[in-house]
Write an enzyme that holds these catalytic residues in place. Structure first.
Site, PDB file in Angstrom:
ATOM      1  N   ASP A  13       3.047  -2.158   1.771  1.00 48.30           N
ATOM      2  CA  ASP A  13       2.737  -0.733   1.582  1.00 48.30           C
ATOM      3  C   ASP A  13       3.298   0.153   2.689  1.00 48.30           C
ATOM      4  O   ASP A  13       2.745   1.206   3.011  1.00 48.30           O
ATOM      5  CB  ASP A  13       1.212  -0.514   1.484  1.00 48.30           C
ATOM      6  CG  ASP A  13       0.619  -1.291   0.322  1.00 48.30           C
ATOM      7  OD1 ASP A  13       1.327  -1.493  -0.675  1.00 48.30           O
ATOM      8  OD2 ASP A  13      -0.563  -1.679   0.412  1.00 48.30           O
ATOM      9  N   LYS A  16       8.245   1.233   1.060  1.00 48.66           N
ATOM     10  CA  LYS A  16       9.534   0.684   0.613  1.00 48.66           C
ATOM     11  C   LYS A  16      10.081   1.436  -0.596  1.00 48.66           C
ATOM     12  O   LYS A  16      11.266   1.775  -0.650  1.00 48.66           O
ATOM     13  CB  LYS A  16       9.382  -0.817   0.276  1.00 48.66           C
ATOM     14  CG  LYS A  16       8.949  -1.659   1.470  1.00 48.66           C
ATOM     15  CD  LYS A  16       8.660  -3.092   1.080  1.00 48.66           C
ATOM     16  CE  LYS A  16       7.416  -3.288   0.255  1.00 48.66           C
ATOM     17  NZ  LYS A  16       6.152  -3.011   0.942  1.00 48.66           N
ATOM     18  N   GLY A  40       3.136  -2.549  -5.437  1.00 52.18           N
ATOM     19  CA  GLY A  40       3.006  -1.203  -5.989  1.00 52.18           C
ATOM     20  C   GLY A  40       3.868  -0.309  -5.127  1.00 52.18           C
ATOM     21  O   GLY A  40       3.552  -0.082  -3.966  1.00 52.18           O
ATOM     22  N   HIS A  41       5.003   0.110  -5.647  1.00 50.79           N
ATOM     23  CA  HIS A  41       5.958   0.906  -4.867  1.00 50.79           C
ATOM     24  C   HIS A  41       5.936   2.342  -5.380  1.00 50.79           C
ATOM     25  O   HIS A  41       6.267   2.604  -6.538  1.00 50.79           O
ATOM     26  CB  HIS A  41       7.367   0.298  -4.979  1.00 50.79           C
ATOM     27  CG  HIS A  41       7.469  -1.044  -4.315  1.00 50.79           C
ATOM     28  ND1 HIS A  41       8.622  -1.763  -4.222  1.00 50.79           N
ATOM     29  CD2 HIS A  41       6.525  -1.793  -3.665  1.00 50.79           C
ATOM     30  CE1 HIS A  41       8.391  -2.897  -3.573  1.00 50.79           C
ATOM     31  NE2 HIS A  41       7.119  -2.924  -3.236  1.00 50.79           N
ATOM     32  N   GLN A 223       5.928  -6.636  -0.714  1.00 50.24           N
ATOM     33  CA  GLN A 223       4.971  -7.051   0.324  1.00 50.24           C
ATOM     34  C   GLN A 223       5.556  -6.766   1.716  1.00 50.24           C
ATOM     35  O   GLN A 223       6.326  -5.839   1.855  1.00 50.24           O
ATOM     36  CB  GLN A 223       4.578  -8.532   0.168  1.00 50.24           C
ATOM     37  CG  GLN A 223       3.710  -8.830  -1.056  1.00 50.24           C
ATOM     38  CD  GLN A 223       4.480  -8.884  -2.351  1.00 50.24           C
ATOM     39  OE1 GLN A 223       5.414  -9.651  -2.491  1.00 50.24           O
ATOM     40  NE2 GLN A 223       4.098  -8.089  -3.332  1.00 50.24           N
TER      41      GLN A 223
HETATM   42  P1  GDP Z   1       5.392   0.304  -0.714  1.00 51.30           P
HETATM   43  O1  GDP Z   1       4.567  -0.734  -1.396  1.00 51.30           O
HETATM   44  O2  GDP Z   1       5.977  -0.193   0.560  1.00 51.30           O
HETATM   45  O3  GDP Z   1       6.434   0.923  -1.618  1.00 51.30           O
HETATM   46  O4  GDP Z   1       4.390   1.466  -0.308  1.00 51.30           O
HETATM   47  P2  GDP Z   1       3.221   2.080  -1.235  1.00 51.30           P
HETATM   48  O5  GDP Z   1       3.818   2.926  -2.273  1.00 51.30           O
HETATM   49  O6  GDP Z   1       2.279   1.017  -1.684  1.00 51.30           O
HETATM   50  O7  GDP Z   1       2.400   2.892  -0.159  1.00 51.30           O
HETATM   51  C1  GDP Z   1       2.958   3.923   0.583  1.00 51.30           C
HETATM   52  C2  GDP Z   1       2.141   5.186   0.311  1.00 51.30           C
HETATM   53  O8  GDP Z   1       2.439   6.141   1.280  1.00 51.30           O
HETATM   54  C3  GDP Z   1       2.468   5.838  -1.017  1.00 51.30           C
HETATM   55  O9  GDP Z   1       1.323   6.489  -1.503  1.00 51.30           O
HETATM   56  C4  GDP Z   1       3.544   6.835  -0.646  1.00 51.30           C
HETATM   57  O10 GDP Z   1       3.619   7.933  -1.538  1.00 51.30           O
HETATM   58  C5  GDP Z   1       3.051   7.279   0.691  1.00 51.30           C
HETATM   59  N1  GDP Z   1       4.083   7.690   1.659  1.00 51.30           N
HETATM   60  C6  GDP Z   1       5.306   7.169   1.868  1.00 51.30           C
HETATM   61  N2  GDP Z   1       5.895   7.753   2.939  1.00 51.30           N
HETATM   62  C7  GDP Z   1       5.016   8.647   3.406  1.00 51.30           C
HETATM   63  C8  GDP Z   1       5.009   9.528   4.526  1.00 51.30           C
HETATM   64  O11 GDP Z   1       5.949   9.609   5.316  1.00 51.30           O
HETATM   65  N3  GDP Z   1       3.901  10.299   4.700  1.00 51.30           N
HETATM   66  C9  GDP Z   1       2.827  10.239   3.870  1.00 51.30           C
HETATM   67  N4  GDP Z   1       1.788  11.018   4.129  1.00 51.30           N
HETATM   68  N5  GDP Z   1       2.798   9.408   2.812  1.00 51.30           N
HETATM   69  C10 GDP Z   1       3.865   8.610   2.601  1.00 51.30           C
HETATM   70  P1  IMO Z   2       3.805  -3.977  -1.784  1.00 52.31           P
HETATM   71  O1  IMO Z   2       5.127  -4.500  -2.304  1.00 52.31           O
HETATM   72  C1  IMO Z   2       0.067  -4.849   0.265  1.00 52.31           C
HETATM   73  C2  IMO Z   2      -1.740  -8.768  -0.451  1.00 52.31           C
HETATM   74  C3  IMO Z   2      -3.030  -8.824  -1.223  1.00 52.31           C
HETATM   75  C4  IMO Z   2      -3.652 -10.070  -0.633  1.00 52.31           C
HETATM   76  C5  IMO Z   2      -2.446 -10.980  -0.408  1.00 52.31           C
HETATM   77  C6  IMO Z   2      -2.187 -11.970  -1.537  1.00 52.31           C
HETATM   78  O2  IMO Z   2       3.237  -2.848  -2.552  1.00 52.31           O
HETATM   79  O3  IMO Z   2       3.894  -3.740  -0.316  1.00 52.31           O
HETATM   80  P2  IMO Z   2      -1.363 -11.829  -4.052  1.00 52.31           P
HETATM   81  O4  IMO Z   2      -1.696 -10.883  -5.153  1.00 52.31           O
HETATM   82  O5  IMO Z   2       0.076 -11.835  -3.686  1.00 52.31           O
HETATM   83  O6  IMO Z   2      -1.920 -13.198  -4.302  1.00 52.31           O
HETATM   84  O7  IMO Z   2      -2.176 -11.274  -2.771  1.00 52.31           O
HETATM   85  O8  IMO Z   2      -1.331 -10.108  -0.292  1.00 52.31           O
HETATM   86  N1  IMO Z   2      -0.638  -8.061  -1.143  1.00 52.31           N
HETATM   87  C7  IMO Z   2      -0.191  -6.855  -0.796  1.00 52.31           C
HETATM   88  N2  IMO Z   2      -0.630  -5.993   0.146  1.00 52.31           N
HETATM   89  N3  IMO Z   2       1.164  -4.544  -0.467  1.00 52.31           N
HETATM   90  C8  IMO Z   2       1.631  -5.409  -1.394  1.00 52.31           C
HETATM   91  O9  IMO Z   2       2.801  -5.221  -2.039  1.00 52.31           O
HETATM   92  C9  IMO Z   2       0.922  -6.615  -1.624  1.00 52.31           C
HETATM   93  N4  IMO Z   2       1.084  -7.655  -2.463  1.00 52.31           N
HETATM   94  C10 IMO Z   2       0.140  -8.539  -2.147  1.00 52.31           C
HETATM   95  O10 IMO Z   2      -3.821  -7.691  -0.995  1.00 52.31           O
HETATM   96  O11 IMO Z   2      -4.196  -9.784   0.633  1.00 52.31           O
HETATM   97 MG    MG Z   3       2.635  -0.962  -2.165  1.00 53.07          MG
END
Ligand code: GDP
Ligand code: IMO
Ligand code: MG
Length: 422
Positions: A13, A16, A40-41, A223
């Site tokens: 998270d 990415k 979840g991207h 991840q």
């Molecule tokens: P990913 O899994 O690495 O793609 O990241 P996620 O989408 O799960 O989580 C990142 C969260 O932070 C999302 O809700 C994005 O919209 C948000 N986000 C990304 N960059 C920024 C930033 O620079 N500032 C803020 N406030 N939110 C951001």
């Molecule tokens: P993105 O790509 C954050 C965590 C889960 C759990 C562990 C194992 O959005 O960064 P799993 O479902 O793979 O068996 O879970 O890994 N986890 C993540 N945490 N971002 C993710 O993906 C994750 N995918 C799995 O919360 O602790």
């Molecule tokens: Mg994510």
């Protein structure tokens, strides 16, 4: 040409999805190399927020091919739901979305096994997203799995039944675990028909031929490094190699073909699910970070645990991945603090520790912090890094000096436009 890689340096998270979307105009192909619907991207532009789980984050750029690599595990139902959600955006999936024939399929029973396993673990549960990831990779390495290429076989149903029979046998050992498999199977087989309508390719050949033809490829990780099956905080990890090496096995790219490795990290730290987190803040500061950063999982909605940036952990991730440049995300979130803390080393058993240790679960780690000036202002309207407040510039310079890698991107908000180049 070489393959550039973008991957997470913390516990996932990091942002990415946003940065892949920002970088996509410089590439011809975006290729996911591991993970599955546990990811979840999030991407935001033109006032709309999109969350992708399996589809690569380059999908909104009409000139670019998006490829789901052999290292990914696909849940057809989740995949179909993603396609349905994107229907209003007029994307030509038949031409622009390719699936590796070698990508493994998540069966409904894999999800049931995931749930049963977590229940059985009780208080030691991993905090899995329950998307069937672990059981699917177990069947891959156990040489039982079903792959995208199998869906075109006249014997697909037989193969499916044979695997489900094995799974049902295992589920019988989980006595109190009840389920209705037939309710899950109908949508699964419907979604398989949707998968069949897309191009399934020999992705290792496709990608290597594309490189020979001078195409630019960006590999998208899911991840983060600390969730890697080998180098993460085992057993509180996911079941794939989330690190640069995963690009090689997850796409069929030779190590000599890896170009830039863009490591992405938040200006602080988060983790969702169970497991060790040395700099976790269980106080009102952590609560403030969660609120200001809107730190709730994009896949499960669970609150993310928050803490200060951990340089011991980050240096380790940089080493494992061979990071060549960094992107720092969510700098705006730290704007609420007058002072910012950064963990420079740990104290374990009275000893100073600079290297991320083998065991971080069952020992007591005391993170040692350096206190830095905060910028204490709103960064979300900032349009270029030159105009950034001095304290933010100082934070970036401090981290560059500590990590010995340039921070090329500084993100100041969730939108595509809120991205500064350094
Ligand atoms: P990913 O899994 O690495 O793609 O990241 P996620 O989408 O799960 O989580 C990142 C969260 O932070 C999302 O809700 C994005 O919209 C948000 N986000 C990304 N960059 C920024 C930033 O620079 N500032 C803020 N406030 N939110 C951001
Ligand atoms: P993105 O790509 C954050 C965590 C889960 C759990 C562990 C194992 O959005 O960064 P799993 O479902 O793979 O068996 O879970 O890994 N986890 C993540 N945490 N971002 C993710 O993906 C994750 N995918 C799995 O919360 O602790
Ligand atoms: Mg994510």
């Amino acid at each position: 040409m070489k393959v550039d890689v973008l991957l997470g340096l913390q516990w996932g998270d990091e942002g990415k999805g946003k940065i892949v979307d920002v970088l996509t105009p410089s590439y011809d192909i975006i290729a996911r190399f591991q993970g599955g619907p546990n990811a979840g991207h999030t991407l935001e532009f033109e006032g709309i927020k999109h969350v992708l789980h399996t589809i690569p984050s380059g999908i909104f750029h009409s000139e670019v091919i998006n490829l789901v690599g052999n290292g990914v595990v696909i849940d057809p139902v989740v995949f179909k739901a993603e396609l349905d959600k994107l229907q209003p955006f007029g994307i030509n999936f038949q031409e622009r979305l390719l699936l590796s024939k070698k990508a493994h399929l998540i069966l409904p029973t894999h999800k049931l096994l995931d749930a049963a396993s977590e229940i059985a673990k009780g208080k030691n549960k991993i905090g899995s997203t329950l998307k069937g990831i672990g059981p699917t990779y177990m069947d891959k390495t156990g040489r039982n799995g079903l792959r995208v290429g199998d869906i075109f076989s006249p014997h697909f149903k037989e193969k499916y039944n044979a695997l489900v029979e094995k799974h049902v046998g295992i589920l019988e050992h989980h006595e109190d675990f009840t389920y209705d498999l037939s309710a899950l199977e109908q949508p699964w087989f419907e979604a398989i028909e949707v998968l069949k309508s897309l191009q399934a390719v020999d992705s290792e050949h496709y990608l290597n031929n594309a490189l020979l033809a001078g195409k630019k490829v960006l590999a998208e990780g899911a991840q983060g490094t600390m969730l890697d099956i080998d180098f993460g905080t085992y057993p509180f990890v996911t079941s794939s190699n989330t690190v640069t090496a995963g690009t090689c096995t997850g796409l069929g790219i030779a190590p000599t073909k890896i170009g830039s490795v863009i490591g992405i990290f938040k200006a602080y730290c988060t983790r969702v699910g169970s497991g060790p987190f040395p700099t976790e803040l269980l106080d009102s500061t952590g609560e403030l970070m969660r609120k200001e950063g809107n730190e709730f999982g994009a896949t499960t909605g669970r609150p993310r645990r928050c803490g200060w940036l951990d340089l011991v952990q980050l240096r380790y991730a940089i080493m494992i991945n061979g990071v060549t440049e960094l992107a720092m995300m969510k700098s705006d979130v730290l704007g609420i603090f007058e002072h910012i803390q950064v963990c420079t080393h740990y104290i374990i058993d009275g000893q100073k520790v600079d290297e991320f240790p083998y065991d971080v679960t069952d020992i007591s780690i005391e993170p040692v912090y350096e206190k830095l000036e905060g910028w204490h202002c709103d960064l979300t309207e900032l349009e270029d890094f030159q105009s950034a407040p001095a304290a933010l510039k100082a934070y970036v310079s401090y981290l560059e000096a500590q990590l010995n890698i340039p921070i090329r991107v500084i993100s100041v908000g969730p939108d595509r436009k809120q991205t500064l180049q350094n």
